[in-house]
Motif scaffolding. Structure first.
Motif, PDB file in Angstrom:
ATOM      1  N   ARG B  98       0.826  -1.212   0.000  1.00  0.00           N
ATOM      2  CA  ARG B  98       0.000   0.000   0.000  1.00  0.00           C
ATOM      3  C   ARG B  98       0.861   1.263   0.000  1.00  0.00           C
ATOM      4  NH1 ARG B  98      -2.052   3.171   4.220  1.00  0.00           N
ATOM      5  NH2 ARG B  98      -1.921   1.537   5.800  1.00  0.00           N
ATOM      6  N   ALA B  99       0.648   2.095  -0.986  1.00  0.00           N
ATOM      7  CA  ALA B  99       1.427   3.326  -1.122  1.00  0.00           C
ATOM      8  C   ALA B  99       1.008   4.347  -0.076  1.00  0.00           C
ATOM      9  CB  ALA B  99       1.214   3.910  -2.513  1.00  0.00           C
ATOM     10  N   ALA B 100       1.893   5.276   0.198  1.00  0.00           N
ATOM     11  CA  ALA B 100       1.561   6.407   1.042  1.00  0.00           C
ATOM     12  C   ALA B 100       0.501   7.250   0.354  1.00  0.00           C
ATOM     13  CB  ALA B 100       2.799   7.254   1.297  1.00  0.00           C
ATOM     14  N   ALA B 244       6.298  -0.159  -0.048  1.00  0.00           N
ATOM     15  CA  ALA B 244       6.418   1.073   0.732  1.00  0.00           C
ATOM     16  C   ALA B 244       7.295   0.859   1.952  1.00  0.00           C
ATOM     17  CB  ALA B 244       5.036   1.561   1.158  1.00  0.00           C
TER      18      ALA B 244
END
Lengths: 336, 336, 336, 336, 336, 336
Positions: B98-100, B244
């Motif tokens: 999950r990306a920031a 991430a």
């Protein structure tokens, strides 16, 4: 179950949260621990009758130490109160490639300035199966170098087996000083935690010049055994440090001319590495007290050490049943 | 040690704890930072004399900015007070796949609405070795496009070397606008942080059509160098984003027709990625100020950036000695 | 968008922080959740009209449950208030090799002691597309075994499709009891979450004896389908547990004689695994309600489940757009 | 139970912990609130059907606002998404003699930049008993001065009673501007929260020149009533500020030519004063909706306000039963 | 604005949260402070040019001290690095009737073991208006008794006014030792913080035997003045301790034969009492530097001290404007 | 020092932070406590040899209870493990006028379902001076009404003095049931904690109809004494509840026909009221064990109770020396 006495310094550890540096933190987590105290807690967790002897100041910090030990069922009758201060240290845990960093503030502690055997040694060692002490204690002062031997001899005389963890700390003394002292201690020792570097630096074992990793560990144990035939069990860990957050850990043990090795534990992530070695020693002593077979001893001890790395604080928080169920299950599933 | 001025916007970052979303959080951690401010802190950590010029509101938040910079030894004589507000942004850090996610709330800030050079430029640049500024500043407004050039020319005239970090932010301006402006700036630049995409999008370099990853980096630097022979040093990072939480990072630098590359750092886990590029730029400028050889410059800068990823907050918290000891030690062991 | 009713128990989860054991903690984080409640939240996040029916005590904890569900837009008209207590459980999350450990304290809860269908079933199921319930509910009591069937039949009669998640909990009933009950339920089911072990233990499917991992999943689905031709969609996940901190997750779905499989998600680190399966079920039901093609359904559902693992708490906090953008982006970069 | 619509701005409040200044804090607690939103929550707590109309950005912060309101059962169908940003403010709570200090950062918010009535007014006011709005809204812009009147007239036409809270904020507009606008609004108002200073500054009432504190409150109400005979209920509080940590609070109400006063509440310590006035207004509207007798209305409302001061966050968290039991019990004993 | 040098020990304070005892805590809040350092911060807050001279260890804790001082704009050029350790103490704040309790661990600190004037005294005192030092410093060792006088004489010679805060600590030395040393210092002092007990115990003033509280304070000042006509200003506070949570505070000052007294501040609740006296001294010195009239000096200083009690940490966090606005406003209202 | 056994239920208390309601909290602080357990801890703090007998589940929560008691030096040999669950309750502390609110979840606990005397009574009471039990235990079940008497008789027979705290809980049984049971117990009791309401409701004493507050307390004690001449000491507190945050507390004691009263303690602020009565009982028993004179007994006990109110958690954390120094000092000054 056995009866065990451990003796050493116990300190207040100030830790920052992961990713926060000592120079910037606004808060510290407090843990109490020390090599011999941590071994005491492990053994108490496993149901042995354990006393921890030490000296702490007669103030709220000394009281906190007593409460900490009592909480885990360790007997504190021999925890003396008095002296100038509680030793402490600051720990900034490592993250990934970045190593942990430590500031010691232990000089002049109530324990370090002890000059004579203030404990009632007769009462202390009476009926005790094992007396456990580490190489940190004689490193604290010249007086402690003498006193360590006095304690070991008294314990021996009272019928205890002597357990000694070399645990060399370069910030406290030189290799030369350490070697000289350790070599006066080892003739009294029954169980000894010492690894490859200890063998070379303090037991005067020549470096292994073969190229088999398997044989290397055996080689050092065999050579140490030759020099100290009185020692019935040697043990140590092989640790592969991928990073401060991920290590591989294998426990090894030598007894009766045989070499035993645990399975390899991948510890990732590491929550708190402090006390990992003490949990290992505690596991070995537990197995020896229970006269478990040596393969089981080393499996249990290494599992106990791996578990310790997954909890905050110096001391192992797992019962014998929990360590065994971890060994049996061997994975990270939810149990429900 | 050198004397450096950096100028840009500094914002209040609101971060949620790892694993907590912005829409559900009950608390935010506050950090103050911005590209040029972070570079200033890095250089001050290394012992240089650094001033950060900016404008913040005349309230407790502006005061917090001043205190933040002073804490790290950055001179705030040129931090003006006034204007409507402090720019801010909200960061929900990425975890694993999950990306920031980021919400900017920087419009209308005291810095963004500046229309003329409010700083005393003569005093600002007097005796200064390097003036560092980034491509974020001209992106803030039409006035800032002009003003950026005014500042750079004034610094140049005062004898400063110009350090420019392209730092393209697609949320602030289009590639076309950016390219046009950046190309008016580059003729004044001495040190330039620009990567492969910058080369293509803003410096009008044709895409590499070979198949050697090794040559690709050199190719872009060589082409950029051809277009801007005034620039003596180009630098950038190659980042492999596993997730991430885990990245690989290699620093690259080009100077005098030579290509230099650092070792690869595996950053796992990432504690806080924000400011990683600024720590890299700060490390490069430090090396250039100290006239270190280029391989050492890029090794130091990349190590500094890797370290930054292991601490919370925008700014690097490591001294020159700590970065160098990290380079020498290169692992995650406890030092005691 | 669809209209969905889910019914089941919702509990208060007490979690310790990572690396802190239940026996040592001084604080617990509170989360409210339960299989069917979590599915309700997921579907409400995606814009469906969802009601959750249950029973909670008429005190501040019951009120907390209502607030929790309302926060995510779940209708609580059918959340009854009354009865003795709210069920709870204590969770010590796993770390690396160490598995999570759970203490249930759910006996005698307001929901568990329900004996008759206290809800207004006509109103409950009116206009509803899907009624979702799990195998945990009939496990709670003999009364609930009957009641579950009563509810399912009433829903069926009202025109709902029946969604059933086998969700076997060995602490609540034996395999025999479970199998007997589940086999009375399945003839009414349209969508069924059941994996390889469920097939063997409860649906009386013979173990696969081939050696192709690919065919194994299809085999079980095909055999289950043969036994329950009324079920139009079967789904499940394949999870490779590297450790409590790192899992690989693949979603699988069977419909119309076809087998679908999502890409594999490496979830590392896992922030909170609880509710991962419910997020998956919620994703599948969302796709089925939207009549998406089956490959898209399984991709979406598995992505939703992977995302759930990256946030604290039982319930998925991601909108349809966020799940889709995650699927499209597929990495851990900062978006800015 | 009644049906109520409130409309206004809702903001993100950043609070520091007690005893921590904004300029030094490393964290902020996040609360969402605004005068009309807080009234909506109070009324929803008491079982009324309440909608809150506003506009928030279409991002995670807007989503957080929606979740906040839903959590308390407030209908968010008329909470529009869009526009530039969510208004915010920073609060450093007062302690003892030290007053609270506030930094507003609300300019340019999605709500403040609204220029036309973007809500579906017909749907918004349909079947609604009371429309509540405050004097903060027309203070936001010239457009909002017009729009406020448009909304009030539409509500009036749809059959709503108009509830207006003067709520003067000197940072947003001058007394002159405020007075001019407020005097155009009051002819449409049915229930009005206005105190002694409001009477003087905006309703052009001459200052009381008697010396009876008892008569003073009646005097202002009587004079305001003379000017606006359309207003059936006036209400306000008398607050004696011993310090930021201890206040005395009395509620007063005027209706049908009668003056009502609650008992005096000593609020010590004050946990969070923000929203205390909104809880009071919510309590009054609740009583009026329930056609309670006026003495009961003012007792309930003042008790509700006193309770609000004992919890963190903008919104009252107490049910009708809890407020009534507090009134009946009137002390600080443990109930067990 | 003036130029000031303060010199003394700075320590790390470990505080527990309110209501948590040292012997039970799992965390400590960290604050850096010391009498002279706190005075330095106050004066820097008010815009004076202040340097703090001391010695701290060359490790992360020493670095933390430097960052702490820089944050508030205090010059740390004369903060030496080296020596064994940073002094520390543990504080369990009082609550109501229960007094605070303190454990000192300051022996052997880098500052305490200083034997000779390691600072460049010429540079240190050059151009300096006031040199401030307290009676804690000579209490640290025999060497420090000599050294304190050396420093004072050097400062005097360089043209500084000497500010001395008696600040007797019974845990460090006896009244006899203290008196002897203090009486050698006072002939060099210009501004002196000394109260009624100091007068009796160290300045050999006979106890007041009248019965007027008003005259008592004057009496002691007059008598001290007689003995040390060189001292132009004496100041002190009268504190009425209702409990650890509530104090009344009045500041008093004597100069030119006149007695000045501030209004009385009721400080309730007290957030953190440590540093309250230093904030008072800082306020007095500020007034004297600005040549304010004496009534204003004592009003400002007492208000500054009252404000300090409302924030966590040793050092005052209020600007001159904030203190003055507090004096003008004098209550606990929200300003908005 | 004496030897004491206490027996009763110990529960897990979940507390919210001050100003946070149960229905909104995201976290609970965990404390373990119960009337008899808390008395045990107090007595262990004062150096007596104390065992606590109870039954807790054989899981991590039972283990946490054991660790809690051991931490304070309470012997847990008679803490049985087994049964269904640990009783718990949720506490929302009161603030100012707002009372605390409690949700009990104790039904069906391991202790409550005990039906026969599972402890080894001979071993339990051997050599014991005092057996302490409260009226909560017989309130738990019909079995416990019988069992309580069985235990008391066995203790009596073994030579223990019987200490009984009436401690009526209206949520567990009616006044009638309570009275009937309590009157069967009192003939065996030596020390009894019972107040004015207990006298009226359970001991059938006619209400006092005089108007002297001084005589009222004596009256009730005298009448109770008449009915139960076997009871040598009665004791109780008079508490004036200003608010949930501020109470006045006076301890009273009756023995040998004499009435004793402590000074009045103003407890403001109250940190945690739970366990205040147990600290009082513990203080009384301590004094009686030490054969202190009765005025000293009541002074000590009331001081101990006042101190308890200033710390979080159920159990008193003060040693005999600390209570005595508090009595001697009697204020809230910093000691340094």
């Amino acid at each position: 179950m056995g009866k065990v006495v451990t003796l050493g310094e116990i300190m207040l550890r100030f830790s920052t949260d992961s990713g926060i540096r000592i120079a910037q933190t606004e808060a510290f987590t407090a843990h109490y621990g020390g090599g011999e105290a941590n071994v005491a807690v492990s053994l108490a967790n496993y149901g042995h009758q354990v006393a921890f002897a030490s000296k702490v100041p007669d103030n709220a910090l000394g009281e906190a130490v007593r409460k900490h030990l009592n909480r885990y069922g360790v007997d504190t009758k021999h925890l003396l109160k008095g002296g100038p201060r509680l030793g402490s240290y600051y720990l900034e845990a490592g993250v990934g490639e970045r190593a942990a960093s430590v500031i010691y503030d232990r000089a002049g502690s109530s324990f370090a300035v002890v000059e004579t055997a203030e404990w009632n040694l007769e009462e202390l060692f009476s009926g005790c199966d094992i007396f456990h002490i580490s190489g940190i204690t004689p490193a604290l002062s010249a007086a402690w170098r003498d006193l360590t031997l006095v304690l070991i001899k008294a314990a021996k005389q009272a019928g205890c087996l002597i357990s000694f963890d070399v645990n060399y700390r370069g910030k406290l003394w030189s290799r030369e000083e350490a070697g000289k002292t350790i070599r006066t201690i080892l003739p009294y020792v029954d169980y000894c935690s010492a690894g490859k570097l200890d063998a070379q630096h303090f037991l005067e074992v020549t470096a292994y010049d073969g190229d088999s990793e398997e044989e290397e560990a055996s080689y050092y144990y065999r050579e140490m055994q030759k020099k100290y035939p009185n020692i019935s069990v040697f043990y140590s860990t092989k640790r592969k440090v991928h990073s401060a957050s991920a290590n591989e850990l294998i426990g090894t043990l030598w007894s009766d001319g045989h070499y035993y090795e645990s399975q390899c534990h991948l510890i990732d992530p590491i929550i708190d590495r402090v006390g990992g070695g003490d949990a290992f020693a505690g596991g070995v002593l537990h197995g020896l007290l229970n006269k478990a077979d040596h393969q089981k001893v080393i499996n249990f001890a290494t599992a106990a050490s791996a578990l310790k790395h997954t909890v905050h604080g110096d001391c192992n928080q797992f019962s014998q049943e929990e360590v065994e169920s971890f060994l049996a299950l061997g994975s990270g599933k939810i149990i429900r």
